[in-house]
Write an enzyme that holds these catalytic residues in place. Sequence first.
Site, PDB file in Angstrom:
ATOM      1  CE  LYS A 167      -2.245  -1.199   3.798  1.00 64.27           C
ATOM      2  NZ  LYS A 167      -1.757  -2.548   4.154  1.00 64.27           N
ATOM      3  NE  ARG A 211      -4.495  -1.762  10.299  1.00 63.97           N
ATOM      4  CZ  ARG A 211      -3.415  -1.318   9.637  1.00 63.97           C
ATOM      5  NH1 ARG A 211      -3.420  -0.140   9.066  1.00 63.97           N
ATOM      6  NH2 ARG A 211      -2.355  -2.072   9.553  1.00 63.97           N
ATOM      7  NE  ARG A 262       6.373  -0.896  10.533  1.00 57.15           N
ATOM      8  CZ  ARG A 262       5.270  -0.846   9.781  1.00 57.15           C
ATOM      9  NH1 ARG A 262       5.262  -0.162   8.655  1.00 57.15           N
ATOM     10  NH2 ARG A 262       4.187  -1.484  10.167  1.00 57.15           N
ATOM     11  NE  ARG A 321       1.760  -5.730  11.520  1.00 60.61           N
ATOM     12  CZ  ARG A 321       2.928  -5.634  10.864  1.00 60.61           C
ATOM     13  NH1 ARG A 321       3.971  -6.329  11.290  1.00 60.61           N
ATOM     14  NH2 ARG A 321       3.039  -4.868   9.806  1.00 60.61           N
TER      15      ARG A 321
HETATM   16  P1  ADP Z   1       0.916  -2.501   8.067  1.00 62.84           P
HETATM   17  O1  ADP Z   1      -0.193  -2.222   7.086  1.00 62.84           O
HETATM   18  O2  ADP Z   1       2.124  -3.070   7.419  1.00 62.84           O
HETATM   19  O3  ADP Z   1       0.479  -3.291   9.262  1.00 62.84           O
HETATM   20  P2  ADP Z   1       0.789   0.225   9.091  1.00 62.84           P
HETATM   21  O4  ADP Z   1       1.922   1.177   9.091  1.00 62.84           O
HETATM   22  O5  ADP Z   1      -0.396   0.550   8.253  1.00 62.84           O
HETATM   23  O6  ADP Z   1       1.457  -1.150   8.622  1.00 62.84           O
HETATM   24  O7  ADP Z   1       0.257  -0.045  10.585  1.00 62.84           O
HETATM   25  C1  ADP Z   1       1.115  -0.380  11.626  1.00 62.84           C
HETATM   26  C2  ADP Z   1       0.324  -0.490  12.944  1.00 62.84           C
HETATM   27  O8  ADP Z   1      -0.278   0.788  13.235  1.00 62.84           O
HETATM   28  C3  ADP Z   1      -0.858  -1.466  12.946  1.00 62.84           C
HETATM   29  O9  ADP Z   1      -0.455  -2.791  13.233  1.00 62.84           O
HETATM   30  C4  ADP Z   1      -1.745  -0.856  14.055  1.00 62.84           C
HETATM   31  O10 ADP Z   1      -1.249  -1.155  15.329  1.00 62.84           O
HETATM   32  C5  ADP Z   1      -1.560   0.645  13.857  1.00 62.84           C
HETATM   33  N1  ADP Z   1      -2.590   1.212  12.955  1.00 62.84           N
HETATM   34  C6  ADP Z   1      -2.354   1.793  11.747  1.00 62.84           C
HETATM   35  N2  ADP Z   1      -3.511   2.202  11.185  1.00 62.84           N
HETATM   36  C7  ADP Z   1      -4.506   1.854  12.046  1.00 62.84           C
HETATM   37  C8  ADP Z   1      -5.928   1.981  12.032  1.00 62.84           C
HETATM   38  N3  ADP Z   1      -6.564   2.544  11.004  1.00 62.84           N
HETATM   39  N4  ADP Z   1      -6.629   1.491  13.087  1.00 62.84           N
HETATM   40  C9  ADP Z   1      -6.008   0.931  14.126  1.00 62.84           C
HETATM   41  N5  ADP Z   1      -4.677   0.764  14.207  1.00 62.84           N
HETATM   42  C10 ADP Z   1      -3.915   1.226  13.184  1.00 62.84           C
END
Ligand code: ADP
Length: 191
Positions: free
Chosen positions: A14, A89, A134, A146
Amino acid sequence: MLNIILFGPPGAGKGTQSEKLIKKYNLTHLSTGDLFRKHITEGSDLGRQAQEFMDAGNLVPDSVVIGMVEEKVKNETNSEGFIFDGFPRTVAQAEALDRLMQENGSAIDMMLSLVVDEEELLKRLLNRGKISGRVDDQNPEKIRNRFAVYNNETTPVAEFYSATGKLFNIEGVGDIDRIFSRLTETIDAIV
Ligand code: ADP
Protein backbone atom coordinates in the site's frame (compact mmCIF):
# COMPACT_ATOMS: atom_id res chain seq x y z
CA MET A 1 -12.01 15.50 -5.63
CA LEU A 2 -10.83 11.93 -5.96
CA ASN A 3 -10.86 9.89 -2.75
CA ILE A 4 -9.42 6.39 -2.82
CA ILE A 5 -8.96 3.80 -0.11
CA LEU A 6 -5.96 1.59 -0.78
CA PHE A 7 -6.75 -1.61 1.06
CA GLY A 8 -4.96 -4.86 1.79
CA PRO A 9 -3.15 -6.84 4.48
CA PRO A 10 0.13 -5.75 6.12
CA GLY A 11 2.88 -5.92 3.51
CA ALA A 12 0.54 -5.78 0.50
CA GLY A 13 2.41 -2.79 -0.96
CA LYS A 14 0.00 0.00 0.00
CA GLY A 15 2.78 2.44 0.93
CA THR A 16 4.78 1.78 -2.26
CA GLN A 17 1.78 2.16 -4.56
CA SER A 18 0.43 5.18 -2.63
CA GLU A 19 3.66 7.08 -3.32
CA LYS A 20 3.22 6.50 -7.05
CA LEU A 21 -0.52 7.25 -7.06
CA ILE A 22 -0.25 10.58 -5.21
CA LYS A 23 2.22 11.82 -7.83
CA LYS A 24 0.12 10.76 -10.82
CA TYR A 25 -3.20 12.08 -9.50
CA ASN A 26 -1.97 14.94 -7.29
CA LEU A 27 -3.52 13.52 -4.13
CA THR A 28 -2.73 13.74 -0.42
CA HIS A 29 -1.35 10.55 1.15
CA LEU A 30 -2.95 9.79 4.50
CA SER A 31 -1.31 6.74 6.10
CA THR A 32 -2.45 6.20 9.68
CA GLY A 33 0.58 3.95 10.33
CA ASP A 34 2.96 6.70 9.14
CA LEU A 35 1.10 9.32 11.21
CA PHE A 36 1.36 7.16 14.34
CA ARG A 37 5.07 6.52 13.77
CA LYS A 38 5.59 10.30 13.39
CA HIS A 39 3.76 10.93 16.68
CA ILE A 40 5.89 8.27 18.39
CA THR A 41 9.12 9.82 17.09
CA GLU A 42 7.96 13.23 18.28
CA GLY A 43 7.01 11.79 21.67
CA SER A 44 3.46 13.21 21.57
CA ASP A 45 0.60 12.05 23.82
CA LEU A 46 -1.07 10.44 20.85
CA GLY A 47 2.15 8.55 20.08
CA ARG A 48 2.28 7.26 23.64
CA GLN A 49 -1.34 6.09 23.39
CA ALA A 50 -0.66 4.21 20.14
CA GLN A 51 2.72 2.63 20.76
CA GLU A 52 1.84 -0.38 22.91
CA PHE A 53 -0.91 -1.44 20.51
CA MET A 54 1.35 -1.09 17.48
CA ASP A 55 4.29 -2.93 19.02
CA ALA A 56 2.01 -5.89 19.79
CA GLY A 57 0.51 -5.83 16.29
CA ASN A 58 -2.95 -4.95 17.61
CA LEU A 59 -5.23 -2.17 16.41
CA VAL A 60 -5.06 1.25 18.03
CA PRO A 61 -8.53 2.08 19.52
CA ASP A 62 -10.99 3.55 16.99
CA SER A 63 -11.52 6.81 18.89
CA VAL A 64 -7.79 7.61 18.76
CA VAL A 65 -7.49 6.75 15.05
CA ILE A 66 -10.65 8.59 13.99
CA GLY A 67 -9.71 11.77 15.87
CA MET A 68 -6.30 11.82 14.22
CA VAL A 69 -7.74 11.31 10.71
CA GLU A 70 -10.40 14.00 11.20
CA GLU A 71 -7.75 16.50 12.21
CA LYS A 72 -5.57 15.69 9.21
CA VAL A 73 -8.44 15.84 6.68
CA LYS A 74 -9.74 19.13 8.08
CA ASN A 75 -6.25 20.70 7.91
CA GLU A 76 -5.75 19.77 4.25
CA THR A 77 -8.16 22.39 2.90
CA ASN A 78 -6.49 22.69 -0.53
CA SER A 79 -6.29 18.99 -1.25
CA GLU A 80 -7.58 17.60 -4.55
CA GLY A 81 -8.36 14.33 -2.81
CA PHE A 82 -6.91 11.64 -0.59
CA ILE A 83 -5.36 8.21 -0.73
CA PHE A 84 -6.27 6.53 2.56
CA ASP A 85 -3.64 3.91 3.38
CA GLY A 86 -4.08 1.61 6.37
CA PHE A 87 -7.44 3.27 7.15
CA PRO A 88 -10.28 2.39 7.65
CA ARG A 89 -9.35 -0.85 9.41
CA THR A 90 -12.66 -1.44 11.20
CA VAL A 91 -16.28 -0.95 10.15
CA ALA A 92 -16.63 1.79 12.81
CA GLN A 93 -13.72 3.63 11.15
CA ALA A 94 -15.36 3.22 7.73
CA GLU A 95 -18.62 4.68 9.03
CA ALA A 96 -16.74 7.61 10.60
CA LEU A 97 -14.90 8.21 7.33
CA ASP A 98 -18.14 8.29 5.34
CA ARG A 99 -19.54 10.88 7.77
CA LEU A 100 -16.36 12.96 7.57
CA MET A 101 -16.38 12.92 3.76
CA GLN A 102 -20.05 13.91 3.74
CA GLU A 103 -19.35 16.86 6.05
CA ASN A 104 -16.69 17.92 3.55
CA GLY A 105 -19.20 17.72 0.69
CA SER A 106 -17.30 14.80 -0.74
CA ALA A 107 -17.30 10.97 -0.77
CA ILE A 108 -15.13 7.88 -1.08
CA ASP A 109 -14.99 7.02 -4.78
CA MET A 110 -13.51 3.54 -4.58
CA MET A 111 -11.63 0.98 -2.55
CA LEU A 112 -8.74 -0.70 -4.35
CA SER A 113 -7.78 -3.89 -2.56
CA LEU A 114 -4.33 -5.38 -3.17
CA VAL A 115 -4.54 -9.17 -3.08
CA VAL A 116 -1.38 -10.98 -1.87
CA ASP A 117 -1.06 -14.43 -0.25
CA GLU A 118 0.19 -14.74 3.35
CA GLU A 119 3.39 -16.61 2.52
CA GLU A 120 4.52 -13.77 0.24
CA LEU A 121 3.40 -11.16 2.83
CA LEU A 122 5.43 -12.82 5.61
CA LYS A 123 8.54 -12.82 3.41
CA ARG A 124 8.10 -9.14 2.51
CA LEU A 125 7.48 -8.04 6.12
CA LEU A 126 10.47 -9.88 7.58
CA ASN A 127 12.60 -8.34 4.86
CA ARG A 128 11.19 -4.86 5.60
CA GLY A 129 11.87 -5.42 9.32
CA LYS A 130 15.56 -6.00 8.59
CA ILE A 131 15.82 -2.79 6.57
CA SER A 132 13.57 -0.42 8.54
CA GLY A 133 14.06 -1.68 12.07
CA ARG A 134 10.25 -1.64 12.61
CA VAL A 135 9.65 -3.81 15.70
CA ASP A 136 6.26 -5.04 14.45
CA ASP A 137 7.95 -6.40 11.29
CA GLN A 138 10.65 -8.44 13.00
CA ASN A 139 8.84 -11.14 14.90
CA PRO A 140 6.96 -13.85 12.90
CA GLU A 141 4.53 -14.31 15.80
CA LYS A 142 3.60 -10.60 15.85
CA ILE A 143 3.22 -10.67 12.09
CA ARG A 144 0.86 -13.67 12.35
CA ASN A 145 -1.13 -11.72 14.95
CA ARG A 146 -1.46 -8.81 12.48
CA PHE A 147 -2.73 -11.23 9.82
CA ALA A 148 -5.30 -12.57 12.31
CA VAL A 149 -6.39 -9.04 13.25
CA TYR A 150 -6.67 -8.22 9.55
CA ASN A 151 -8.75 -11.32 8.82
CA ASN A 152 -11.06 -10.83 11.81
CA GLU A 153 -11.48 -7.07 12.13
CA THR A 154 -10.44 -5.52 8.85
CA THR A 155 -11.81 -7.74 6.06
CA PRO A 156 -15.43 -6.73 6.97
CA VAL A 157 -14.46 -3.23 5.78
CA ALA A 158 -14.11 -4.61 2.22
CA GLU A 159 -17.65 -6.02 2.47
CA PHE A 160 -18.83 -2.58 3.64
CA TYR A 161 -17.62 -0.97 0.36
CA SER A 162 -18.53 -3.99 -1.75
CA ALA A 163 -22.17 -3.42 -0.76
CA THR A 164 -22.15 -0.10 -2.64
CA GLY A 165 -20.17 -1.44 -5.62
CA LYS A 166 -17.02 0.47 -4.67
CA LEU A 167 -14.66 -2.48 -4.09
CA PHE A 168 -12.11 -3.49 -6.75
CA ASN A 169 -9.69 -6.37 -6.17
CA ILE A 170 -6.24 -5.91 -7.72
CA GLU A 171 -3.62 -8.66 -8.04
CA GLY A 172 -0.77 -7.41 -5.83
CA VAL A 173 1.99 -9.88 -6.72
CA GLY A 174 4.62 -9.27 -9.40
CA ASP A 175 6.37 -6.26 -10.88
CA ILE A 176 5.71 -2.96 -9.01
CA ASP A 177 5.06 -1.01 -12.22
CA ARG A 178 2.72 -3.70 -13.52
CA ILE A 179 0.69 -3.54 -10.28
CA PHE A 180 0.65 0.26 -10.59
CA SER A 181 -0.77 -0.07 -14.14
CA ARG A 182 -3.53 -2.35 -12.86
CA LEU A 183 -4.43 0.30 -10.27
CA THR A 184 -4.40 3.24 -12.70
CA GLU A 185 -6.42 1.32 -15.31
CA THR A 186 -9.06 0.67 -12.67
CA ILE A 187 -9.09 4.30 -11.50
CA ASP A 188 -9.20 5.73 -15.03
CA ALA A 189 -12.09 3.45 -15.97
CA ILE A 190 -14.17 4.87 -13.12
CA VAL A 191 -13.41 8.60 -12.91
P1 ADP B 1 0.92 -2.50 8.07
O1 ADP B 1 -0.19 -2.22 7.09
O2 ADP B 1 2.12 -3.07 7.42
O3 ADP B 1 0.48 -3.29 9.26
P2 ADP B 1 0.79 0.23 9.09
O4 ADP B 1 1.92 1.18 9.09
O5 ADP B 1 -0.40 0.55 8.25
O6 ADP B 1 1.46 -1.15 8.62
O7 ADP B 1 0.26 -0.04 10.59
C1 ADP B 1 1.12 -0.38 11.63
C2 ADP B 1 0.32 -0.49 12.94
O8 ADP B 1 -0.28 0.79 13.23
C3 ADP B 1 -0.86 -1.47 12.95
O9 ADP B 1 -0.46 -2.79 13.23
C4 ADP B 1 -1.74 -0.86 14.06
O10 ADP B 1 -1.25 -1.15 15.33
C5 ADP B 1 -1.56 0.65 13.86
N1 ADP B 1 -2.59 1.21 12.95
C6 ADP B 1 -2.35 1.79 11.75
N2 ADP B 1 -3.51 2.20 11.19
C7 ADP B 1 -4.51 1.85 12.05
C8 ADP B 1 -5.93 1.98 12.03
N3 ADP B 1 -6.56 2.54 11.00
N4 ADP B 1 -6.63 1.49 13.09
C9 ADP B 1 -6.01 0.93 14.13
N5 ADP B 1 -4.68 0.76 14.21
C10 ADP B 1 -3.91 1.23 13.18
